[in-house]
Design a protein around this motif. Structure first.
Motif, PDB file in Angstrom:
ATOM      1  N   VAL A  17      28.575  34.979  18.032  1.00  0.00           N
ATOM      2  CA  VAL A  17      27.665  34.079  17.313  1.00  0.00           C
ATOM      3  C   VAL A  17      26.408  34.850  16.912  1.00  0.00           C
ATOM      4  CG1 VAL A  17      26.126  32.080  17.610  1.00  0.00           C
ATOM      5  CG2 VAL A  17      28.538  31.919  18.279  1.00  0.00           C
ATOM      6  N   CYS A  61      25.842  25.887  17.245  1.00  0.00           N
ATOM      7  CA  CYS A  61      26.953  26.487  16.499  1.00  0.00           C
ATOM      8  C   CYS A  61      27.491  25.531  15.440  1.00  0.00           C
ATOM      9  CB  CYS A  61      28.071  26.910  17.453  1.00  0.00           C
ATOM     10  SG  CYS A  61      27.611  28.298  18.510  1.00  0.00           S
ATOM     11  N   LYS A  64      25.107  25.486  12.513  1.00  0.00           N
ATOM     12  CA  LYS A  64      25.213  26.726  11.737  1.00  0.00           C
ATOM     13  C   LYS A  64      26.509  26.761  10.923  1.00  0.00           C
ATOM     14  CE  LYS A  64      21.299  28.501  12.774  1.00  0.00           C
ATOM     15  NZ  LYS A  64      20.286  28.597  11.707  1.00  0.00           N
ATOM     16  N   ARG A  65      27.595  26.167  11.464  1.00  0.00           N
ATOM     17  CA  ARG A  65      28.845  26.093  10.708  1.00  0.00           C
ATOM     18  C   ARG A  65      28.664  25.179   9.493  1.00  0.00           C
ATOM     19  NH1 ARG A  65      31.127  25.445  15.843  1.00  0.00           N
ATOM     20  NH2 ARG A  65      31.829  27.457  16.604  1.00  0.00           N
ATOM     21  N   LEU A  70      27.952  30.285   9.904  1.00  0.00           N
ATOM     22  CA  LEU A  70      28.815  30.698  11.004  1.00  0.00           C
ATOM     23  C   LEU A  70      30.248  30.304  10.694  1.00  0.00           C
ATOM     24  CD1 LEU A  70      28.524  31.898  13.901  1.00  0.00           C
ATOM     25  CD2 LEU A  70      28.310  29.575  14.739  1.00  0.00           C
TER      26      LEU A  70
END
Length: 71
Positions: A17, A61, A64-65, A70
């Motif tokens: 990450v 996460c 961010k995706r 990500l």
């Protein structure tokens, strides 16, 4: 929503990450509201995150995706 509980590869996940987001351990720690030492210990497999920290990491996460930063 499937939540992964304390994956065995958590240290690799944290490193990956950080690599994808081009963040230092310090920057990731700040984003998650934990200390640099905490992120360092996670990456070195010395400690696993608390349930709260695990959730914060998963939410970070996921965000961010959604933002396309990500994979």
């Amino acid at each position: 929503m499937a939540m992964i509980r304390q994956p065995k590869n958590f240290p690799e996940t944290v490193k990956e990450v950080r690599r994808q987001l081009a963040l230092s351990q310090e920057e990731l720690a700040h984003a998650l509201g934990v200390s640099f030492a905490t992120v360092n210990r996670w990456e070195n497999g010395k400690t696993m995150p608390s349930k709260l920290a695990q959730r914060q990491f998963e939410q970070f996460c996921a965000l961010k995706r959604e933002q396309g930063e990500l994979v």
